[in-house]
Design an enzyme around this catalytic site. Structure first.
Site, PDB file in Angstrom:
ATOM      1  N   HIS A 188      26.952  -5.894 -15.962  1.00 37.07           N
ATOM      2  CA  HIS A 188      26.964  -7.038 -16.865  1.00 37.07           C
ATOM      3  C   HIS A 188      26.707  -8.327 -16.091  1.00 37.07           C
ATOM      4  CE1 HIS A 188      27.454  -7.908 -21.150  1.00 37.07           C
ATOM      5  NE2 HIS A 188      27.707  -9.135 -20.735  1.00 37.07           N
TER       6      HIS A 188
ATOM      7  N   HIS B  92      22.060   1.606 -24.624  1.00 40.43           N
ATOM      8  CA  HIS B  92      23.282   1.259 -25.354  1.00 40.43           C
ATOM      9  C   HIS B  92      22.930   1.134 -26.831  1.00 40.43           C
ATOM     10  CE1 HIS B  92      27.229  -1.277 -25.435  1.00 40.43           C
ATOM     11  NE2 HIS B  92      27.040  -0.645 -26.573  1.00 40.43           N
TER      12      HIS B  92
ATOM     13  N   GLU C 122      25.685   4.207 -23.114  1.00 38.47           N
ATOM     14  CA  GLU C 122      26.839   3.340 -23.301  1.00 38.47           C
ATOM     15  C   GLU C 122      27.124   3.173 -24.793  1.00 38.47           C
ATOM     16  OE1 GLU C 122      25.894  -0.413 -21.570  1.00 38.47           O
ATOM     17  OE2 GLU C 122      26.160   0.292 -19.509  1.00 38.47           O
TER      18      GLU C 122
END
Length: 238
Positions: free
Chosen positions: A190, A43, A70
């Protein structure tokens, strides 16, 4: 079968705290896959406080599973994803300086924007996934924008798991059933960890991929990377 994608951002965070190239994100990529990971997630953020753009170019030749990138779909992000031809792009609605992702897309308000971004990704053969909360209207909106998958933002599940796992998982089960009925693939990520991951998979066995970074890398400090990846795989395999 649920796949485990290891987010290696925290490897880069540790490297950046000292400078230099130790620990190596390339070696982490190679070893995570060697130890059983079925994907690598990164990410990159605009300030490059952990994974840097160059890291993504560096690890791509070493991907033997899948590369999931991401991020917020800015022009720079889209160029990076398309340049390396990621297997999957997971779109998140993060602000530039955001510490970590903390909510999913409003797929209704952002319908036109998401539709255009996803169309561009698909034109390059890249699978699209969008970060969503377990809200049935947002899931329906995700179908309308043409995404291949959704990624359920699981922090609310993780935070409520210890007090009442059945209550915590209920909205995620409902959202997943709807997504499945609409023909959407389902990812999750998450705050998933060794305590709450198995129950989530037991309740939603058709989750296609979980992306886990912070907890997994933290566990690896105590158990070692090989053992930790095996422990997470045990949670998701039937």
């Amino acid at each position: 079968m649920t796949r485990l994608s290891v987010n290696i951002n925290k490897i880069a965070t540790l490297r950046n705290s000292r400078g230099g190239s130790i620990p190596s994100v390339v070696e982490a990529t190679i070893n995570c896959q060697k130890f059983g990971a079925e994907g690598i997630t990164v990410h990159p953020r605009p300030d490059e406080r952990h994974i840097r753009r160059q890291d993504v170019y560096d690890i791509k030749p070493h991907i033997t599973t899948e590369l999931n990138i991401e991020g917020y779909p800015s022009k720079d992000f889209m160029k990076l994803v398309i340049d390396v031809k990621a297997d999957q792009a997971t779109l998140v609605p993060d602000k530039p300086g955001q510490l970590t992702s903390d909510h999913g897309w409003d797929t209704i308000k952002n319908e036109s924007f998401l539709r255009d971004v996803i169309s561009e990704l698909k034109s390059h053969g890249i699978r699209a996934s969008i970060f969503v909360d377990p809200d049935q209207k947002m899931v329906e909106g995700a179908k309308k924008v043409g995404t291949d998958r959704i990624e359920l933002y699981t922090e609310p599940y993780a935070s409520g798991y210890m007090a009442d796992p059945e209550k915590a998982v209920a909205p995620f089960v409902a959202a997943s059933k709807l997504a499945k009925s609409l023909g959407l693939g389902i990812n999750a990520g998450h705050d998933l960890n060794l305590k709450n991951l198995k129950y989530l998979i037991d309740m939603i066995p058709y989750i296609e991929e979980v992306s886990i970074g912070h907890a997994l890398i933290a566990d690896a400090l105590y158990m070692g990377l090989r053992n930790t990846i095996q422990e997470y795989l045990e949670c998701i395999k039937p």
